[in-house]
Design an enzyme around this catalytic site. Structure first.
Site, PDB file in Angstrom:
ATOM      1  NE  ARG A  19       9.587  -0.675   3.525  1.00 52.16           N
ATOM      2  CZ  ARG A  19      10.404  -0.718   4.578  1.00 52.16           C
ATOM      3  NH1 ARG A  19      11.143   0.316   4.891  1.00 52.16           N
ATOM      4  NH2 ARG A  19      10.481  -1.789   5.319  1.00 52.16           N
TER       5      ARG A  19
ATOM      6  CG  HIS B 242       5.999   0.202   6.846  1.00 53.35           C
ATOM      7  ND1 HIS B 242       7.164   0.046   7.554  1.00 53.35           N
ATOM      8  CD2 HIS B 242       5.946  -0.844   5.991  1.00 53.35           C
ATOM      9  CE1 HIS B 242       7.798  -1.040   7.128  1.00 53.35           C
ATOM     10  NE2 HIS B 242       7.081  -1.584   6.176  1.00 53.35           N
TER      11      HIS B 242
ATOM     12  CD1 TRP C 262      12.426  -8.192  -3.907  1.00 50.91           C
ATOM     13  CD2 TRP C 262      12.324  -5.955  -3.719  1.00 50.91           C
ATOM     14  NE1 TRP C 262      12.359  -7.869  -2.569  1.00 50.91           N
ATOM     15  CE2 TRP C 262      12.299  -6.519  -2.424  1.00 50.91           C
ATOM     16  CE3 TRP C 262      12.261  -4.572  -3.841  1.00 50.91           C
ATOM     17  CZ2 TRP C 262      12.227  -5.747  -1.255  1.00 50.91           C
ATOM     18  CZ3 TRP C 262      12.192  -3.791  -2.688  1.00 50.91           C
ATOM     19  CH2 TRP C 262      12.185  -4.378  -1.409  1.00 50.91           C
TER      20      TRP C 262
HETATM   21 FE1  DDH Z   1       8.328  -4.147   1.638  1.00 50.04          FE
HETATM   22  N1  DDH Z   1      10.257  -3.898   2.233  1.00 50.04           N
HETATM   23  N2  DDH Z   1       8.119  -5.702   2.911  1.00 50.04           N
HETATM   24  N3  DDH Z   1       6.363  -4.272   1.147  1.00 50.04           N
HETATM   25  N4  DDH Z   1       8.545  -2.500   0.467  1.00 50.04           N
HETATM   26  C1  DDH Z   1      11.152  -2.954   1.789  1.00 50.04           C
HETATM   27  C2  DDH Z   1      10.931  -2.024   0.813  1.00 50.04           C
HETATM   28  C3  DDH Z   1       9.710  -1.839   0.184  1.00 50.04           C
HETATM   29  C4  DDH Z   1       9.100  -6.221   3.717  1.00 50.04           C
HETATM   30  C5  DDH Z   1      10.372  -5.717   3.898  1.00 50.04           C
HETATM   31  C6  DDH Z   1      10.894  -4.650   3.189  1.00 50.04           C
HETATM   32  C7  DDH Z   1       5.475  -5.200   1.609  1.00 50.04           C
HETATM   33  C8  DDH Z   1       5.793  -6.300   2.416  1.00 50.04           C
HETATM   34  C9  DDH Z   1       7.016  -6.506   3.022  1.00 50.04           C
HETATM   35  C10 DDH Z   1       7.554  -1.970  -0.335  1.00 50.04           C
HETATM   36  C11 DDH Z   1       6.219  -2.328  -0.348  1.00 50.04           C
HETATM   37  C12 DDH Z   1       5.662  -3.391   0.355  1.00 50.04           C
HETATM   38  C13 DDH Z   1      12.395  -3.108   2.485  1.00 50.04           C
HETATM   39  C14 DDH Z   1      13.623  -2.240   2.285  1.00 50.04           C
HETATM   40  C15 DDH Z   1      12.246  -4.161   3.348  1.00 50.04           C
HETATM   41  C16 DDH Z   1      13.287  -4.727   4.291  1.00 50.04           C
HETATM   42  C17 DDH Z   1      13.531  -0.912   3.055  1.00 50.04           C
HETATM   43  C18 DDH Z   1      14.758  -0.056   2.850  1.00 50.04           C
HETATM   44  O1  DDH Z   1      15.853  -0.542   3.152  1.00 50.04           O
HETATM   45  O2  DDH Z   1      14.614   1.089   2.380  1.00 50.04           O
HETATM   46  C19 DDH Z   1       8.608  -7.429   4.360  1.00 50.04           C
HETATM   47  C20 DDH Z   1       9.395  -8.266   5.324  1.00 50.04           C
HETATM   48  C21 DDH Z   1       7.331  -7.614   3.906  1.00 50.04           C
HETATM   49  C22 DDH Z   1       6.420  -8.730   4.234  1.00 50.04           C
HETATM   50  O3  DDH Z   1       5.221  -8.545   4.089  1.00 50.04           O
HETATM   51  C23 DDH Z   1       6.786  -9.919   4.639  1.00 50.04           C
HETATM   52  C24 DDH Z   1       4.145  -4.892   1.141  1.00 50.04           C
HETATM   53  C25 DDH Z   1       2.893  -5.683   1.498  1.00 50.04           C
HETATM   54  C26 DDH Z   1       4.262  -3.761   0.360  1.00 50.04           C
HETATM   55  C27 DDH Z   1       3.181  -3.009  -0.371  1.00 50.04           C
HETATM   56  O4  DDH Z   1       3.383  -1.966  -0.867  1.00 50.04           O
HETATM   57  C28 DDH Z   1       1.823  -3.494  -0.454  1.00 50.04           C
HETATM   58  C29 DDH Z   1       8.126  -0.954  -1.193  1.00 50.04           C
HETATM   59  C30 DDH Z   1       7.378  -0.148  -2.260  1.00 50.04           C
HETATM   60  C31 DDH Z   1       9.486  -0.869  -0.873  1.00 50.04           C
HETATM   61  C32 DDH Z   1      10.563   0.023  -1.528  1.00 50.04           C
HETATM   62  C33 DDH Z   1      10.806   1.289  -0.750  1.00 50.04           C
HETATM   63  C34 DDH Z   1      11.896   2.161  -1.343  1.00 50.04           C
HETATM   64  O5  DDH Z   1      12.333   3.058  -0.626  1.00 50.04           O
HETATM   65  O6  DDH Z   1      12.297   1.973  -2.489  1.00 50.04           O
END
Ligand code: DDH
Length: 296
Positions: free
Chosen positions: A44, A48, A193
């Protein structure tokens, strides 16, 4: 200009493999994170720090992984970055040990390492990002807001700013969200998920199609839960991938074909980490060996 030039003076491949191994060993040793791995939060962080890029912005605030600006409080305070300090702190010792490595290189390499060590595909990676100052922090509201539930919104993030196609956005979101979970104390959402949040899989796509998703009955943010186990979750933005017919055909494709899913993800994640950066021809993409492949 909308891109930044990566440095041509980079170390040989073996030096980066050493840093990769250090990160991978720490990932193996430290299992005190919710599902037993810091891997998901490292993925993540890599996303980001890269996903702020706006290809239409020629100012110094164009975003992307190049400038390592999430080390500044101002970028950490972007509400969408809540919870990512954990990942920065996890990687900080390697910045001390390999001081010439930039934050942008460290954080993107951390994501590559996490994906590969969590059984994911090989991700090509190139070094040469340079740390820039506070004045390069990108504006807020570029990273996606999970409460939005339209295809138009998802495309405004991934197409208009980052230049990805419908198929590429489906692939990025669905494989990314096979990993990890939401935390009430970070985003306000809650739960994983998939049933294997420390493994890179195409399970997100299968579950999204096969399960019956209902609005969760709770005091928290509007999110979905599966009717059969009530232990999994989907964000409003995730549900868009099922509801929008143009997205849905790729969800169906990736649910059926894991090999294609992983090959496409490797390619698109690698390009995500390089958005807004021009690398010199002399810097060839690197592919790291996993600890297992090295017998470590
Ligand atoms: Fe995500 N993400 N993400 N995400 N994401 C969250 C957690 C993780 C969105 C929202 C959230 C991507 C796209 C989107 C990962 C990878 C990727 C969380 C929760 C939210 C909210 C955070 C928390 O509470 O700790 C949204 C909205 C989008 C969108 O694109 C519409 C993408 C593109 C990726 C990627 O990796 C390519 C991952 C991994 C996590 C889990 C993190 C954790 O601590 O566990």
């Amino acid at each position: 200009t909308n891109v930044r030039e990566a440095s041509a003076s980079v170390k040989p491949f073996e030096e980066y493999q050493k840093i990769y191994n250090d990160i991978a060993e720490k990932l193996r040793e430290e299992d005190d994170r919710d599902d037993g791995s810091y891997g998901p939060v490292l993925v993540r962080l890599a996303w980001h720090c890269s996903g702020t890029y706006d290809q239409n912005d020629s100012s110094q605030n164009k975003g992307g992984s190049y400038a390592g600006t999430m080390r500044f409080q101002k970028e950490q305070d972007d509400p969408e970055n809540a919870g990512l300090k954990v990942a920065q702190d996890f990687l900080e010792p390697f910045k001390t040990k390999y001081s010439s490595l930039s934050y942008g290189d460290l954080w993107t390499l951390g994501g590559v390492c996490a994906i590969q060590e969590l059984n994911g595909p090989k991700i090509k990676w190139r070094p040469g990002r340079k740390d820039l100052g506070l004045d390069a922090v990108p504006p807020y509201h570029r990273l996606p807001d999970a409460s939005q539930e339209t295809g138009e919104y998802v495309r405004s993030v991934f197409n208009s700013r980052l230049g990805f196609t419908d198929q590429e956005m489906v692939c990025l979101i669905g494989v990314g969200h096979a990993l990890g979970r939401c935390h009430v104390d970070a985003s306000g959402y809650d739960g994983p998920w998939t049933f294997s949040p420390t493994m890179v899989t195409n399970d997100f796509f299968k579950l999204l199609l096969d399960e019956d998703w209902k609005i969760r009955d709770w005091d928290g943010k509007r999110q979905y839960t599966d009717s059969s186990t009530k232990s999994l979750m989907m964000l409003p933005t995730d549900m868009v991938l099922k509801k929008d017919s143009k997205f849905r055909k790729y969800v169906e494709l990736y649910a059926k074909d894991e090999e294609k899913c992983m090959a496409d993800f490797a390619d698109v994640f690698s390009r995500l980490l390089e958005r807004g950066i021009k690398f010199p021809d002399s810097t060839k993409p690197m592919v790291f060996k996993t600890l297992e492949e090295q017998g470590l």
